[in-house]
Write a protein that holds these residues in place. Structure first.
Motif, PDB file in Angstrom:
ATOM      1  N   ALA A  11       0.827  -1.211   0.000  1.00 37.85           N
ATOM      2  CA  ALA A  11       0.000   0.000   0.000  1.00 37.85           C
ATOM      3  C   ALA A  11       0.855   1.252   0.000  1.00 37.85           C
ATOM      4  N   SER A  12       1.955   1.226   0.764  1.00 36.90           N
ATOM      5  CA  SER A  12       2.814   2.408   0.837  1.00 36.90           C
ATOM      6  C   SER A  12       3.516   2.664  -0.488  1.00 36.90           C
ATOM      7  N   LEU A  13       3.832   1.618  -1.215  1.00 33.38           N
ATOM      8  CA  LEU A  13       4.460   1.817  -2.526  1.00 33.38           C
ATOM      9  C   LEU A  13       3.461   2.390  -3.527  1.00 33.38           C
ATOM     10  N   HIS A  58      12.801   8.174  -2.378  1.00 36.03           N
ATOM     11  CA  HIS A  58      11.407   8.389  -1.989  1.00 36.03           C
ATOM     12  C   HIS A  58      10.677   7.048  -1.813  1.00 36.03           C
ATOM     13  N   LEU A  59      10.842   6.125  -2.754  1.00 32.33           N
ATOM     14  CA  LEU A  59      10.136   4.842  -2.650  1.00 32.33           C
ATOM     15  C   LEU A  59      10.680   3.988  -1.508  1.00 32.33           C
ATOM     16  N   PHE A  60      11.985   4.077  -1.269  1.00 40.21           N
ATOM     17  CA  PHE A  60      12.559   3.394  -0.111  1.00 40.21           C
ATOM     18  C   PHE A  60      11.914   3.918   1.174  1.00 40.21           C
ATOM     19  N   ASN A  61      11.872   5.240   1.308  1.00 39.67           N
ATOM     20  CA  ASN A  61      11.248   5.845   2.487  1.00 39.67           C
ATOM     21  C   ASN A  61       9.771   5.494   2.582  1.00 39.67           C
ATOM     22  N   SER A  62       9.083   5.473   1.447  1.00 38.31           N
ATOM     23  CA  SER A  62       7.667   5.122   1.438  1.00 38.31           C
ATOM     24  C   SER A  62       7.458   3.724   2.010  1.00 38.31           C
ATOM     25  N   ALA A  63       8.290   2.770   1.585  1.00 38.02           N
ATOM     26  CA  ALA A  63       8.161   1.395   2.064  1.00 38.02           C
ATOM     27  C   ALA A  63       8.450   1.292   3.559  1.00 38.02           C
ATOM     28  N   VAL A  64       9.494   1.956   4.023  1.00 38.92           N
ATOM     29  CA  VAL A  64       9.838   1.908   5.451  1.00 38.92           C
ATOM     30  C   VAL A  64       8.732   2.549   6.281  1.00 38.92           C
ATOM     31  N   ILE A  65       8.270   3.714   5.855  1.00 42.39           N
ATOM     32  CA  ILE A  65       7.214   4.418   6.590  1.00 42.39           C
ATOM     33  C   ILE A  65       5.921   3.602   6.566  1.00 42.39           C
ATOM     34  N   GLY A  66       5.645   2.949   5.448  1.00 41.02           N
ATOM     35  CA  GLY A  66       4.468   2.081   5.360  1.00 41.02           C
ATOM     36  C   GLY A  66       4.578   0.874   6.270  1.00 41.02           C
ATOM     37  N   ALA A  67       5.771   0.292   6.370  1.00 43.01           N
ATOM     38  CA  ALA A  67       5.970  -0.844   7.272  1.00 43.01           C
ATOM     39  C   ALA A  67       5.728  -0.431   8.721  1.00 43.01           C
ATOM     40  N   GLY A 135      -1.061   9.092   2.817  1.00 47.15           N
ATOM     41  CA  GLY A 135      -1.586   8.460   4.021  1.00 47.15           C
ATOM     42  C   GLY A 135      -2.941   7.809   3.812  1.00 47.15           C
ATOM     43  N   VAL A 136      -3.824   8.481   3.093  1.00 45.28           N
ATOM     44  CA  VAL A 136      -5.150   7.912   2.826  1.00 45.28           C
ATOM     45  C   VAL A 136      -5.016   6.638   1.993  1.00 45.28           C
ATOM     46  N   ILE A 137      -4.198   6.685   0.945  1.00 50.61           N
ATOM     47  CA  ILE A 137      -3.986   5.486   0.129  1.00 50.61           C
ATOM     48  C   ILE A 137      -3.386   4.374   0.985  1.00 50.61           C
ATOM     49  N   LEU A 138      -2.392   4.716   1.791  1.00 52.64           N
ATOM     50  CA  LEU A 138      -1.756   3.733   2.666  1.00 52.64           C
ATOM     51  C   LEU A 138      -2.775   3.100   3.604  1.00 52.64           C
ATOM     52  N   GLY A 139      -3.536   3.906   4.307  1.00 46.78           N
ATOM     53  CA  GLY A 139      -4.494   3.374   5.273  1.00 46.78           C
ATOM     54  C   GLY A 139      -5.570   2.509   4.647  1.00 46.78           C
ATOM     55  N   VAL A 140      -6.214   3.027   3.621  1.00 47.07           N
ATOM     56  CA  VAL A 140      -7.329   2.305   3.004  1.00 47.07           C
ATOM     57  C   VAL A 140      -6.840   1.080   2.241  1.00 47.07           C
ATOM     58  N   PHE A 141      -5.777   1.238   1.459  1.00 53.95           N
ATOM     59  CA  PHE A 141      -5.295   0.112   0.663  1.00 53.95           C
ATOM     60  C   PHE A 141      -4.712  -0.983   1.550  1.00 53.95           C
ATOM     61  N   ALA A 142      -4.001  -0.620   2.626  1.00 56.55           N
ATOM     62  CA  ALA A 142      -3.454  -1.631   3.544  1.00 56.55           C
ATOM     63  C   ALA A 142      -4.588  -2.389   4.218  1.00 56.55           C
ATOM     64  N   TRP A 143      -5.608  -1.671   4.654  1.00 56.22           N
ATOM     65  CA  TRP A 143      -6.768  -2.303   5.277  1.00 56.22           C
ATOM     66  C   TRP A 143      -7.441  -3.251   4.289  1.00 56.22           C
ATOM     67  N   PHE A 144      -7.604  -2.795   3.061  1.00 57.64           N
ATOM     68  CA  PHE A 144      -8.250  -3.605   2.038  1.00 57.64           C
ATOM     69  C   PHE A 144      -7.399  -4.825   1.679  1.00 57.64           C
ATOM     70  N   ARG A 145      -6.075  -4.626   1.515  1.00 54.45           N
ATOM     71  CA  ARG A 145      -5.168  -5.714   1.120  1.00 54.45           C
ATOM     72  C   ARG A 145      -5.057  -6.809   2.172  1.00 54.45           C
ATOM     73  N   GLN A 146      -5.166  -6.447   3.435  1.00 52.31           N
ATOM     74  CA  GLN A 146      -5.046  -7.478   4.457  1.00 52.31           C
ATOM     75  C   GLN A 146      -6.363  -8.205   4.686  1.00 52.31           C
TER      76      GLN A 146
END
Length: 161
Positions: A11-13, A58-67, A135-146
């Protein structure tokens, strides 16, 4: 890797790519009076003011922050609205921490400089919008993906007869 952690990284990516495209289009003023894409300014943090390095960092940071989101906040998102709210709040926190404190400091400016320097204020507002969208994409997509949406609350794509 746990499902929530993997879902948050994916989701963070996705959110990182959306925010990265925004930073590719946003221009920031340079000290010499020119302009550069904000994504190249991100690359400047690690010593290479290029879009390619900016994207990688940026994508590295996105993945770490998403984790981190998946690890600490993932279980708190129990429905679509909750996931959206937690994601937006997380994006807002990272705008302050990353966009207003860390990035300026890594670039030799004082914390909150983007808000205090008139030429950078539009960049700061673009950064706020980008962090909120991320953040919205991260939250909603992570919730949906899990698969959390299959529990109680109706989520995207669910249907009750």
């Amino acid at each position: 890797m746990s499902l929530k952690l993997g879902a948050a990284i994916v989701a963070s990516l996705v959110g990182g790519v959306v925010f990265g495209v925004m930073m590719q289009m946003m221009m920031a003023p340079t000290p010499d009076g020119g302009q550069m894409p904000v994504i190249a300014m991100v690359g400047q943090i690690v010593g290479s003011p290029t879009a390619g390095v900016g994207w990688a960092y940026h994508l590295f940071n996105s993945a770490v922050i998403g984790a981190v989101f998946g690890w600490f906040i993932g279980d708190r998102a129990r429905g679509y609205a909750s996931a959206l709210g937690w994601g937006a709040a997380y994006g807002f926190v990272w705008w302050i921490l990353g966009g207003l404190i860390l990035m300026p400091m890594f670039l030799g400016m004082s914390p909150f400089a983007p808000l205090m320097m008139p030429p950078m204020q539009m960049v700061a507002m673009g950064s706020l919008i980008g962090h909120l969208i991320y953040g919205v994409i991260l939250g909603v997509f992570a919730w949906f993906r899990q698969g959390a949406h299959r529990g109680g609350e109706i989520g995207l794509g669910d249907r009750r007869d």
